[in-house]
Design a protein around this motif. Structure first.
Motif, PDB file in Angstrom:
ATOM      1  N   GLY A  95     -46.268 -12.015 -92.108  1.00  0.00           N
ATOM      2  CA  GLY A  95     -45.655 -13.203 -92.683  1.00  0.00           C
ATOM      3  C   GLY A  95     -46.300 -13.411 -93.906  1.00  0.00           C
ATOM      4  N   GLY A  96     -47.422 -12.850 -94.483  1.00  0.00           N
ATOM      5  CA  GLY A  96     -47.959 -12.939 -95.827  1.00  0.00           C
ATOM      6  C   GLY A  96     -47.420 -12.101 -96.724  1.00  0.00           C
ATOM      7  N   SER A  97     -47.746 -12.274 -98.164  1.00  0.00           N
ATOM      8  CA  SER A  97     -47.164 -11.451 -99.146  1.00  0.00           C
ATOM      9  C   SER A  97     -48.472 -10.511 -99.683  1.00  0.00           C
ATOM     10  CB  SER A  97     -46.559 -12.527-100.210  1.00  0.00           C
ATOM     11  OG  SER A  97     -47.814 -13.519-100.404  1.00  0.00           O
ATOM     12  N   HIS A  98     -49.599 -11.136-100.494  1.00  0.00           N
ATOM     13  CA  HIS A  98     -50.742 -10.546-100.729  1.00  0.00           C
ATOM     14  C   HIS A  98     -51.862 -11.628-100.372  1.00  0.00           C
ATOM     15  CE1 HIS A  98     -50.820 -12.020-105.155  1.00  0.00           C
ATOM     16  NE2 HIS A  98     -50.571 -13.000-104.587  1.00  0.00           N
ATOM     17  N   LEU A  99     -53.015 -11.144-100.244  1.00  0.00           N
ATOM     18  CA  LEU A  99     -54.091 -11.879 -99.640  1.00  0.00           C
ATOM     19  C   LEU A  99     -54.245 -13.243-100.281  1.00  0.00           C
ATOM     20  CD1 LEU A  99     -56.583  -9.029 -98.280  1.00  0.00           C
ATOM     21  CD2 LEU A  99     -54.483  -9.989 -97.012  1.00  0.00           C
ATOM     22  N   PRO A 100     -54.389 -13.357-101.643  1.00  0.00           N
ATOM     23  CA  PRO A 100     -54.566 -14.723-102.395  1.00  0.00           C
ATOM     24  C   PRO A 100     -53.681 -15.687-101.845  1.00  0.00           C
ATOM     25  CG  PRO A 100     -54.850 -12.740-103.888  1.00  0.00           C
ATOM     26  CD  PRO A 100     -54.248 -12.321-102.660  1.00  0.00           C
ATOM     27  N   ASP A 101     -52.416 -15.436-101.443  1.00  0.00           N
ATOM     28  CA  ASP A 101     -51.426 -16.365-101.239  1.00  0.00           C
ATOM     29  C   ASP A 101     -51.736 -16.890 -99.553  1.00  0.00           C
ATOM     30  OD1 ASP A 101     -50.383 -16.547-103.604  1.00  0.00           O
ATOM     31  OD2 ASP A 101     -48.751 -14.883-102.682  1.00  0.00           O
ATOM     32  N   LEU A 102     -52.668 -17.734 -99.488  1.00  0.00           N
ATOM     33  CA  LEU A 102     -52.822 -18.547 -98.239  1.00  0.00           C
ATOM     34  C   LEU A 102     -51.775 -19.448 -97.930  1.00  0.00           C
ATOM     35  CD1 LEU A 102     -56.687 -19.005 -98.369  1.00  0.00           C
ATOM     36  CD2 LEU A 102     -55.761 -17.330 -97.077  1.00  0.00           C
ATOM     37  N   THR A 103     -51.200 -19.090 -96.976  1.00  0.00           N
ATOM     38  CA  THR A 103     -49.991 -20.009 -96.329  1.00  0.00           C
ATOM     39  C   THR A 103     -50.494 -20.811 -95.076  1.00  0.00           C
ATOM     40  OG1 THR A 103     -48.584 -18.313 -96.951  1.00  0.00           O
ATOM     41  CG2 THR A 103     -47.702 -20.006 -95.295  1.00  0.00           C
ATOM     42  N   MET A 104     -50.329 -22.195 -95.171  1.00  0.00           N
ATOM     43  CA  MET A 104     -50.433 -22.889 -94.038  1.00  0.00           C
ATOM     44  C   MET A 104     -49.078 -23.682 -93.380  1.00  0.00           C
ATOM     45  SD  MET A 104     -52.982 -26.415 -94.191  1.00  0.00           S
ATOM     46  CE  MET A 104     -54.386 -25.202 -94.755  1.00  0.00           C
ATOM     47  N   VAL A 105     -49.157 -23.439 -92.086  1.00  0.00           N
ATOM     48  CA  VAL A 105     -47.693 -24.041 -91.467  1.00  0.00           C
ATOM     49  C   VAL A 105     -48.229 -24.939 -90.395  1.00  0.00           C
ATOM     50  CG1 VAL A 105     -45.733 -23.275 -90.132  1.00  0.00           C
ATOM     51  CG2 VAL A 105     -46.739 -21.586 -91.980  1.00  0.00           C
ATOM     52  N   GLU A 106     -47.589 -26.122 -90.375  1.00  0.00           N
ATOM     53  CA  GLU A 106     -47.694 -27.155 -89.513  1.00  0.00           C
ATOM     54  C   GLU A 106     -46.367 -26.946 -88.610  1.00  0.00           C
ATOM     55  OE1 GLU A 106     -48.719 -31.804 -88.571  1.00  0.00           O
ATOM     56  OE2 GLU A 106     -48.808 -30.970 -90.807  1.00  0.00           O
ATOM     57  N   VAL A 107     -46.693 -27.182 -87.242  1.00  0.00           N
ATOM     58  CA  VAL A 107     -45.637 -27.273 -86.447  1.00  0.00           C
ATOM     59  C   VAL A 107     -45.330 -28.617 -85.978  1.00  0.00           C
ATOM     60  CG1 VAL A 107     -44.814 -26.184 -84.111  1.00  0.00           C
ATOM     61  CG2 VAL A 107     -46.458 -25.138 -85.144  1.00  0.00           C
ATOM     62  N   ILE A 108     -44.311 -29.109 -86.405  1.00  0.00           N
ATOM     63  CA  ILE A 108     -43.840 -30.579 -86.356  1.00  0.00           C
ATOM     64  C   ILE A 108     -43.448 -30.922 -85.080  1.00  0.00           C
ATOM     65  CG2 ILE A 108     -42.528 -32.276 -87.482  1.00  0.00           C
ATOM     66  CD1 ILE A 108     -42.355 -30.800 -89.757  1.00  0.00           C
TER      67      ILE A 108
END
Length: 524
Positions: A95-108
């Motif tokens: 699910g990432g693109s490149h490593l500097p792009d940190l993605t945070m996902v909250e499950v609502i």
């Protein structure tokens, strides 16, 4: 027509309302962040998803982030997400693109039923360092993903709202600027929380059944609008090709080939003929190619068409198994997200223009090639790391001249203000100006690039990942090509992709490309 449960006005109000929730997430992220890259340049994106993981709304942020973020939510769902969990990830295989792009996902979670999932809030932000072989984690010459930084599969930062401090400690122990990273991650956390609160309030106000119906109606409406636009190209077929200027290991051109056709109001894009995976780091996961395709499809539509999963329903993408746009672990990918995505965008536009011409459609607004690069500049030394992308010229089109000094295609960031840069880092910007005359000539002229000159105030390293330094952005419909970009250290010309040492007083100059012209000059 809208769904029978929602008339056109109600659907417009709902669409604008959920979009504003995503915009509010973005506003909070920008105000709360520590690094100039997120706070000033706004190199981050926010989106909201329903319980099924479908993107319902996005803020008007970074196309390459947003088109790929559904993959991040899918990875979180596959990891067994529970209501109230908070995930972090950057792994291109998950699910990432490149490593500097940190993605945070909250499950609502439902506000009154904490075990039930009603949606997801996602925030992707480019961090100025996540470890790896060089400051800034956008290395020149990387041949493996492991060299580019810390790899984070979907891991829980919180379990049912309870922080997992050991996971955060592990991340911060592997970066050069832990205090800045922690501050930016806290800002992402706040933005996710804002999205969660907004989505929960919407569910309570509308009721879950009505919210579900509204989401279905919005996605269906978006799909109908996109397919209606594609109907004018029904039966069209086109083809285009271009190339990247090497992968950082070799300067051998890397072909990018796309065949486009429209059948049953669906845009089919086939990347057969595109280069196999390469040794350097211009590879990209399929989510990046999909993001480029979604962006191009959205550009074809009217401005009022919402951006959500309904757009992607009208897209069919074919990518060979061994392809630079279908990176497999452990392929290096740092430059693929930023440079391959730009070339894919330009070639998609060119293939669509060719397809439109094949059936005599002459009034479709498809731009000539823009600058075709994000002009990635990373500067770093002991205890600091700075990253930015630079604007350039956008391609002209039937509509008019191309804009000057803007971020083009898959990038939609701002510039770093000189005052902010000089206050935060041991650097001085000695010139920042429009590169006059760099846009391509034509009936409509391509936009001009920019000139940016950085002077080092102490020893540091500079890493450049750029494109369009040897082959200029082409024009369209008889328009002329723009000027190619130039990189220099003092008086020495640098390659498109390189890493160099700078001493106090050295000046790094980046002259970015212009955009291609459109139409033959003087022929109205």
């Amino acid at each position: 027509m809208a769904s029978p449960a929602f008339d056109a006005l109600e659907l417009t109000v709902f669409s604008q309302g959920v979009a504003m929730l995503a915009e509010e997430m973005g506003g909070l992220l920008e105000r709360s962040s520590i690094s100039p890259n997120i706070r000033e340049r706004r190199d981050a994106s926010c989106a909201l998803f329903d319980a099924a993981g479908r993107m319902v709304a996005q803020a008007a942020h970074i196309p390459v982030h947003l088109g790929a973020m559904p993959e991040a939510v899918a990875a979180v769902r596959a990891a067994g997400a529970g209501a109230g969990d908070l995930f972090l990830l950057n792994d291109p295989s998950h699910g990432g693109s490149h490593l500097p792009d940190l993605t945070m996902v909250e499950v609502i979670a439902h506000p009154h039923e904490p075990d039930r999932i009603i949606g997801y809030a996602a925030v992707r932000a480019h961090h100025a360092d996540v470890g790896g072989m060089s400051p800034g984690s956008m290395p020149f010459g990387a041949t493996e993903l492991f060299q580019e930084g810390l790899i984070v599969p979907p891991v829980r930062l919180e379990v049912r709202g309870v922080p997992q401090s050991d996971v955060l400690a592990l991340v911060l122990a592997n970066v050069r600027t832990p205090a800045e990273r922690e501050g930016d991650l806290r800002a992402q956390r706040a933005a996710c929380a804002a999205g969660r609160r907004g989505w929960q309030a919407l569910a309570l106000r509308m009721g879950e059944a009505a919210l579900h119906t509204a989401v279905e109606a919005l996605l269906d409406y978006t799909e109908r609008r996109v397919r209606a636009r594609l109907a004018i190209l029904e039966g069209a077929e086109g083809h285009a090709a271009d190339a990247l200027e090497g992968d950082g290991v070799s300067e051998i051109p890397i072909p990018v080939v796309i065949a486009a056709r429209v059948r049953e109001r669906t845009l089919h894009l086939d990347l057969t003929g595109t280069s196999p995976a390469v040794k350097g780091n211009v590879n990209a996961p399929p989510a990046v190619a999909r993001a480029a395709a979604v962006f191009v499809l959205r550009v074809l539509c009217d401005d009022d068409v919402p951006v959500n999963d309904g757009v992607a329903r009208a897209l069919a993408l074919t990518i060979p198994n061994d392809c630079v746009a279908n990176a497999k672990r452990p392929s290096a990918v740092a430059a693929g997200n930023v440079e391959l995505s730009q070339r894919l965008t330009d070639v998609c536009f060119a293939a669509l223009a060719n397809a439109a011409a094949s059936i005599g459609v002459a009034d479709l607004v498809i731009p000539a090639s823009g600058q075709g690069t994000m002009n990635n500049v990373t500067l770093g030394g002991p205890g600091w790391s700075f990253y930015e992308t630079l604007g350039g010229g956008q391609g002209a089109s039937l509509r008019g001249d191309g804009p000057t000094a803007v971020h083009v295609g898959m990038s939609n960031t701002r510039n770093t203000p000189v005052e902010s840069l000089e206050r935060a880092y041991p650097l001085r910007v000695v010139e920042y100006a429009v590169r006059r005359g760099s846009g391509g000539p034509g009936w409509h002229t391509g936009g001009d690039g920019v000139v940016r000159r950085y002077q080092a105030l102490g020893p540091c390293t500079a890493t450049l990942l750029t494109e369009r330094r040897r082959v200029a952005p082409p024009g369209a419909n008889g328009g002329g090509e723009a000027k190619a970009g130039i990189n220099r250290l003092n008086d020495d010309v640098l390659p498109a992709k390189t890493r160099v040492a700078m001493q106090a007083g050295d000046v790094l100059t980046i002259e970015t490309p212009g955009g291609g012209g459109w139409g033959v000059a003087g022929e109205a």
